[in-house]
Design an enzyme around this catalytic site. Structure first.
Site, PDB file in Angstrom:
ATOM      1  N   GLN A 227       2.909  -9.647  13.341  1.00 43.49           N
ATOM      2  CA  GLN A 227       2.825  -8.382  14.074  1.00 43.49           C
ATOM      3  C   GLN A 227       1.401  -7.886  14.257  1.00 43.49           C
ATOM      4  O   GLN A 227       1.188  -6.795  14.784  1.00 43.49           O
ATOM      5  CB  GLN A 227       3.665  -7.308  13.388  1.00 43.49           C
ATOM      6  CG  GLN A 227       3.185  -6.868  12.026  1.00 43.49           C
ATOM      7  CD  GLN A 227       4.242  -6.050  11.297  1.00 43.49           C
ATOM      8  OE1 GLN A 227       5.274  -6.582  10.859  1.00 43.49           O
ATOM      9  NE2 GLN A 227       4.002  -4.748  11.181  1.00 43.49           N
TER      10      GLN A 227
ATOM     11  N   GLU B 110       3.497   8.246  -0.581  1.00 45.47           N
ATOM     12  CA  GLU B 110       4.626   9.169  -0.719  1.00 45.47           C
ATOM     13  C   GLU B 110       5.643   9.002   0.403  1.00 45.47           C
ATOM     14  O   GLU B 110       6.833   9.232   0.214  1.00 45.47           O
ATOM     15  CB  GLU B 110       4.115  10.614  -0.762  1.00 45.47           C
ATOM     16  CG  GLU B 110       5.203  11.676  -0.848  1.00 45.47           C
ATOM     17  CD  GLU B 110       6.147  11.499  -2.037  1.00 45.47           C
ATOM     18  OE1 GLU B 110       7.319  11.908  -1.919  1.00 45.47           O
ATOM     19  OE2 GLU B 110       5.718  10.949  -3.081  1.00 45.47           O
ATOM     20  N   GLY B 111       5.188   8.570   1.577  1.00 50.03           N
ATOM     21  CA  GLY B 111       6.136   8.297   2.647  1.00 50.03           C
ATOM     22  C   GLY B 111       7.106   7.185   2.278  1.00 50.03           C
ATOM     23  O   GLY B 111       8.317   7.282   2.517  1.00 50.03           O
ATOM     24  N   HIS B 112       6.574   6.112   1.689  1.00 54.95           N
ATOM     25  CA  HIS B 112       7.449   5.034   1.221  1.00 54.95           C
ATOM     26  C   HIS B 112       8.341   5.516   0.082  1.00 54.95           C
ATOM     27  O   HIS B 112       9.524   5.144  -0.002  1.00 54.95           O
ATOM     28  CB  HIS B 112       6.607   3.847   0.729  1.00 54.95           C
ATOM     29  CG  HIS B 112       5.755   3.226   1.781  1.00 54.95           C
ATOM     30  ND1 HIS B 112       4.389   3.323   1.782  1.00 54.95           N
ATOM     31  CD2 HIS B 112       6.079   2.487   2.879  1.00 54.95           C
ATOM     32  CE1 HIS B 112       3.900   2.662   2.818  1.00 54.95           C
ATOM     33  NE2 HIS B 112       4.897   2.148   3.499  1.00 54.95           N
TER      34      HIS B 112
ATOM     35  N   GLY C  92      11.066   4.568   8.277  1.00 55.30           N
ATOM     36  CA  GLY C  92      10.526   5.884   8.553  1.00 55.30           C
ATOM     37  C   GLY C  92      10.522   6.206  10.037  1.00 55.30           C
ATOM     38  O   GLY C  92      10.282   5.348  10.885  1.00 55.30           O
TER      39      GLY C  92
ATOM     40  N   ALA D 269       0.851  -1.199   0.000  1.00 51.08           N
ATOM     41  CA  ALA D 269       0.000   0.000   0.000  1.00 51.08           C
ATOM     42  C   ALA D 269       0.884   1.246   0.000  1.00 51.08           C
ATOM     43  O   ALA D 269       0.712   2.147   0.811  1.00 51.08           O
ATOM     44  CB  ALA D 269      -0.967  -0.006   1.176  1.00 51.08           C
ATOM     45  N   LEU D 270       1.842   1.272  -0.913  1.00 55.64           N
ATOM     46  CA  LEU D 270       2.873   2.303  -0.906  1.00 55.64           C
ATOM     47  C   LEU D 270       2.286   3.686  -1.171  1.00 55.64           C
ATOM     48  O   LEU D 270       1.376   3.862  -1.974  1.00 55.64           O
ATOM     49  CB  LEU D 270       3.943   1.995  -1.959  1.00 55.64           C
ATOM     50  CG  LEU D 270       4.680   0.662  -1.826  1.00 55.64           C
ATOM     51  CD1 LEU D 270       5.848   0.607  -2.803  1.00 55.64           C
ATOM     52  CD2 LEU D 270       5.170   0.414  -0.410  1.00 55.64           C
TER      53      LEU D 270
ATOM     54  N   LYS E 258       8.304   7.914  11.421  1.00 50.90           N
ATOM     55  CA  LYS E 258       6.933   7.920  11.932  1.00 50.90           C
ATOM     56  C   LYS E 258       6.717   6.767  12.904  1.00 50.90           C
ATOM     57  O   LYS E 258       6.021   6.895  13.905  1.00 50.90           O
ATOM     58  CB  LYS E 258       5.914   7.829  10.794  1.00 50.90           C
ATOM     59  CG  LYS E 258       4.469   7.969  11.276  1.00 50.90           C
ATOM     60  CD  LYS E 258       3.470   7.790  10.167  1.00 50.90           C
ATOM     61  CE  LYS E 258       3.204   6.327   9.895  1.00 50.90           C
ATOM     62  NZ  LYS E 258       2.454   5.679  11.014  1.00 50.90           N
TER      63      LYS E 258
END
Length: 302
Positions: free
Chosen positions: A61, A32-34, A148, A29-30, A150
């Site tokens: 997980q 802009e962060g990826h 990231g 589910a890529l 995040k």
């Protein structure tokens, strides 16, 4: 450049490898962060190096009642994003490829740090994360792996695992990418309905309110840049006020935690703390659980 889809570990080993290899691990589910992670990896290894993106929704997980079954799986779109951002290959293995014979009996423990904050709300989550990251580090054999900021606690645990278990790959953190309204980019943002989005924005508003309060306590004139903040209590109180207001919105924000922690071990900072800290928040908006954080510098760097 045409990105190559690689579904097996054998196919990954067969890839021609020139210079350094960088890996970006994702659950797909890529967004802009990826893409920012992939671009950072490409910059690191240069045109002569190789960037591999992993796409694997890791069942270890996800806890009971979490969104494993509905987690978005968009491989065709992911290949487009990966190619545009500069990836050479996408390693998208099946569950049997990563966990031959079923879920592993032997797993990596996340230790005490993995039981705090996210770990307290999602028992076993970080052991599942570290187990799959360790396997993917072995399978991809990178010189550097990009994650990231995040997911700050995840990044800290992966960094600690690599150090404690002597993984040779360099672990690189990349700053959080935000949407125009301030919401941290996440694959789960697509779950938010139009009426839930304003409530979700309280997470980032709270973090930046905390930073402004800390800068004001330090006598700074602006919340931008890398100026040092002061008074952990003022930081927490300002962020909490925003979250308290959001609890009265419709739909309301259901807070899991707001914490100001030392990134070395994710314990609460003391009133006289100096160095880098992480102001982290997690909450539910409707059925969607979101996390966010920012980094703050208190006094002189340690």
């Amino acid at each position: 450049m045409t990105v190559q889809l690689v579904p097996t570990a054998g196919g990954l080993r067969a890839l021609t490898r020139g210079g350094e290899r960088a890996v970006v691990m994702t659950m797909g589910a890529l967004h802009e962060g990826h893409a920012a992670l992939i671009r950072a990896a490409r910059e690191r290894v240069g045109l002569g190096g190789q960037v591999v993106v992993t796409v694997f929704v890791n069942p270890l997980q996800f806890g009971a009642g979490e969104d494993l079954d509905r987690y978005p799986r968009t491989l065709d779109a992911d290949l487009v994003v990966a190619e545009k951002a500069g990836a050479d290959a996408v390693f998208a293995p099946s569950g049997d490829e990563v966990y031959p014979g079923g879920e592993p009996e032997v797993r990596i423990s996340a230790g005490a740090m993995g039981e705090r904050l996210e770990g307290a709300y999602r028992p076993g989550h970080f052991s599942g994360v570290l187990t799959v990251v360790a396997k993917l580090l072995h399978l991809t054999d990178p010189d550097a792996a990009f994650y990231g900021q995040k997911d700050a606690q995840q990044l800290a645990l992966i960094t600690r695992m690599a150090r404690d278990l002597n993984f040779p790959a360099e672990i690189v953190g990349v700053p959080t990418v935000r949407e125009d309204d301030g919401l941290a980019l996440s694959s789960r943002n697509r779950y938010l309905g139009a009426e839930e989005r304003p409530t979700a924005l309280a997470l980032s508003r709270a973090l930046f309110a905390g930073r402004r309060a800390g800068l004001a306590a330090a006598g700074a004139e602006t919340a931008e840049g890398s100026a040092a903040v002061a008074d952990p209590g003022a930081v927490r109180a300002a962020a909490q006020r925003v979250l308290d207001e959001a609890a009265g919105l419709r739909p309301p924000l259901a807070l899991d935690y707001l914490a100001l922690v030392d990134p070395a071990d994710f314990t609460d900072v003391s009133p006289d703390f100096t160095g880098e800290a992480v102001l982290a928040v997690a909450a539910k908006v409707g059925a969607t659980r979101l996390i966010d954080n920012i980094r703050l510098q208190f006094g002189a760097a340690r």
